[in-house]
Write an enzyme that holds these catalytic residues in place. Structure first.
Site, PDB file in Angstrom:
ATOM      1  N   ASP A  40      49.539 157.871  64.830  1.00 29.92           N
ATOM      2  CA  ASP A  40      49.993 159.173  64.204  1.00 29.92           C
ATOM      3  C   ASP A  40      49.679 160.352  64.900  1.00 29.92           C
ATOM      4  OD1 ASP A  40      50.318 157.347  62.038  1.00 29.92           O
ATOM      5  OD2 ASP A  40      48.270 157.457  61.547  1.00 29.92           O
ATOM      6  N   HIS A  58      56.823 155.462  62.568  1.00 28.44           N
ATOM      7  CA  HIS A  58      57.120 156.606  63.309  1.00 28.44           C
ATOM      8  C   HIS A  58      58.154 157.592  62.426  1.00 28.44           C
ATOM      9  CE1 HIS A  58      55.740 154.947  67.493  1.00 28.44           C
ATOM     10  NE2 HIS A  58      55.034 154.972  66.443  1.00 28.44           N
ATOM     11  N   THR A  59      57.664 158.963  62.406  1.00 22.08           N
ATOM     12  CA  THR A  59      58.547 159.956  61.675  1.00 22.08           C
ATOM     13  C   THR A  59      59.528 160.529  62.735  1.00 22.08           C
ATOM     14  OG1 THR A  59      56.875 159.977  59.950  1.00 22.08           O
ATOM     15  CG2 THR A  59      58.520 161.451  59.876  1.00 22.08           C
ATOM     16  N   ARG A  86      49.136 129.643  67.797  1.00 20.71           N
ATOM     17  CA  ARG A  86      50.560 128.765  68.023  1.00 20.71           C
ATOM     18  C   ARG A  86      51.172 127.994  66.933  1.00 20.71           C
ATOM     19  NH1 ARG A  86      47.329 127.832  73.121  1.00 20.71           N
ATOM     20  NH2 ARG A  86      46.114 128.216  71.466  1.00 20.71           N
ATOM     21  N   ARG A 123      44.996 160.774  55.308  1.00 25.97           N
ATOM     22  CA  ARG A 123      44.560 160.498  56.425  1.00 25.97           C
ATOM     23  C   ARG A 123      43.053 161.423  56.492  1.00 25.97           C
ATOM     24  NH1 ARG A 123      50.055 161.450  59.867  1.00 25.97           N
ATOM     25  NH2 ARG A 123      50.948 159.152  59.262  1.00 25.97           N
TER      26      ARG A 123
HETATM   27  P1  IMP Z   1      46.425 146.599  60.938  1.00 28.69           P
HETATM   28  O1  IMP Z   1      46.625 147.423  62.211  1.00 28.69           O
HETATM   29  O2  IMP Z   1      47.481 146.962  59.761  1.00 28.69           O
HETATM   30  O3  IMP Z   1      45.608 145.407  60.838  1.00 28.69           O
HETATM   31  O4  IMP Z   1      45.093 147.852  60.544  1.00 28.69           O
HETATM   32  C1  IMP Z   1      43.927 147.995  61.365  1.00 28.69           C
HETATM   33  C2  IMP Z   1      43.518 149.563  61.337  1.00 28.69           C
HETATM   34  O5  IMP Z   1      44.578 150.134  62.261  1.00 28.69           O
HETATM   35  C3  IMP Z   1      43.494 150.198  60.139  1.00 28.69           C
HETATM   36  O6  IMP Z   1      42.648 151.475  60.262  1.00 28.69           O
HETATM   37  C4  IMP Z   1      44.948 150.922  60.050  1.00 28.69           C
HETATM   38  O7  IMP Z   1      44.910 152.242  59.300  1.00 28.69           O
HETATM   39  C5  IMP Z   1      45.086 151.119  61.572  1.00 28.69           C
HETATM   40  N1  IMP Z   1      46.580 151.510  62.131  1.00 28.69           N
HETATM   41  C6  IMP Z   1      47.439 150.377  62.264  1.00 28.69           C
HETATM   42  N2  IMP Z   1      48.583 150.783  62.565  1.00 28.69           N
HETATM   43  C7  IMP Z   1      48.442 152.138  62.564  1.00 28.69           C
HETATM   44  C8  IMP Z   1      49.226 153.361  62.920  1.00 28.69           C
HETATM   45  O8  IMP Z   1      50.481 153.055  63.404  1.00 28.69           O
HETATM   46  N3  IMP Z   1      48.892 154.313  62.547  1.00 28.69           N
HETATM   47  C9  IMP Z   1      47.774 154.746  62.129  1.00 28.69           C
HETATM   48  N4  IMP Z   1      46.692 153.540  61.986  1.00 28.69           N
HETATM   49  C10 IMP Z   1      47.227 152.390  62.294  1.00 28.69           C
HETATM   50 MG    MG Z   2      52.343 156.761  62.102  1.00 30.36          MG
END
Ligand code: IMP
Ligand code: MG
Length: 330
Positions: A9, A39-40, A134, A251
């Site tokens: 972010d 992604h915004t 796998r 957030r």
């Molecule tokens: P997961 O990737 O969904 O397994 O989440 C694991 C951790 O990574 C959590 O704290 C999510 O909030 C964080 N996370 C995963 N992808 C993003 C992202 O694109 N932006 C912000 N936090 C992310």
């Molecule tokens: Mg993001």
């Protein structure tokens, strides 16, 4: 290549879309984990939230590829193709992308993952676990994706060999890396520049520049340490309280962290920095597109980042629109 320097972010979508629009690369290829990333992109008065499609869609001549290291939820990808109105012929999914199914989403939403770690619940962790075992289905096995299937590394190398420009879009952020982040409060893969290379199938020697994106303050969603974390009240007062793109969660926020930034630059061998949301820390910079028109305070911050981190700041974002950008690369 564009990568995230903090906890995701950072505004990579905005930066990738600006560079795509400006530089007109032949290909924009997305690496990273999968549809857990949001992604915004704000372009011509419209806001897009992209979880699969590369943010470079705003440049109509770029081919839009998703590398074999990236997980695909076919429904989300198809929805984004519809919503952005891109010509489906521009979109390519590698034969070997892993596929997220309902069972992965169900497993991800169970207490131990979503509850303990605050995952996005999008099925990415369980799907990557199945890939390691796998037993995961790949894109080549999915009828819905047939028209998009391609050899992404092959297309990238052909473009590179022809001297064409290629932009690689990383997702997540350095400290969410499975190896380099705040384990266990991390995502299910490495997400630093080396991993993003591998996701799309290019070696590190082909990467001309690694642009690392830092927001002018730090945010994090889900559980895990956040040094210097502000109270929600204080974050709101400063205008730093954001809502997560994928999950709608609030957030958490903290001031810019020079120590993390220094380490992130090393872990990614970053050659340049983009700073986003400068206007949220210095409101008088909102919409400024000329470095000389920034306030003294804002310029001092940019110089301090360069001095303490040791890499030049080349792009500054002062507003959500892709044109609210100061470009110091040339
Ligand atoms: P997961 O990737 O969904 O397994 O989440 C694991 C951790 O990574 C959590 O704290 C999510 O909030 C964080 N996370 C995963 N992808 C993003 C992202 O694109 N932006 C912000 N936090 C992310
Ligand atoms: Mg993001």
């Amino acid at each position: 290549m564009v990568v995230g320097g903090f906890f995701g972010d950072e505004g990579k979508g905005k930066i990738v879309s600006y560079i795509s629009y400006h530089d007109k690369p032949a290909i924009v290829a997305r690496g990273g984990v999968g549809p857990n990333a949001g992604h915004t992109v704000t372009f011509r008065g419209k806001q897009y939230k992209l979880r699969q499609l590369p943010s470079g869609f705003v440049n109509e001549t770029s081919r839009l590829l998703i590398g074999p290291g990236v997980l695909i939820n076919p429904n989300i990808l198809l929805k984004e193709i519809r919503e952005t109105g891109v010509n489906p012929k521009r979109v390519g999914v590698d034969y070997q992308c892993g596929i997220i199914e309902d069972t992965h989403i169900k497993r991800d939403q169970k207490e131990d993952l979503k509850g303990r770690l605050g995952t996005t619940g999008t099925g990415c962790g369980p799907a990557n676990a199945d890939r390691a075992l796998r037993i995961l289905k790949l894109a080549r096995d999915v009828d819905q994706l047939k028209e998009f299937l391609t050899d992404v590394p092959g297309e990238l190398h052909e473009a590179i060999d022809n001297g064409e420009e290629v932009l690689i879009e990383g997702t997540q952020g350095t400290f969410l890396s499975l190896y380099h982040g705040t384990y266990p409060y991390v995502t299910s893969k490495d997400v630093t520049a080396s991993a993003i290379c591998s996701d799309v199938g290019i070696g590190p020697k082909y990467v001309k520049d690694v642009l690392i994106v830092f927001k002018a303050y730090v945010t994090r969603v889900g559980a895990g340490p956040l040094p210097g974390e502000l109270s929600e009240e204080e974050a709101e007062k400063r205008g730093w309280l954001e809502i997560a793109t994928v999950t709608g969660r609030k957030r958490r926020a903290a001031p810019f962290n020079f120590e993390l930034a220094r380490r992130a630059v090393k872990l990614n061998s970053a050659t340049m920095i983009a700073i986003t949301k400068l206007d949220r820390v210095y409101p008088d910079t909102y919409g400024v597109r000329d470095f000389d028109k920034l306030s003294d305070e804002a310029i001092e911050f940019v110089r301090r980042v360069e001095k303490e981190v040791g890499v030049p700041v080349k792009i500054i974002s002062t507003g959500p629109d892709i044109m609210d950008t100061i470009d110091l690369r040339y």
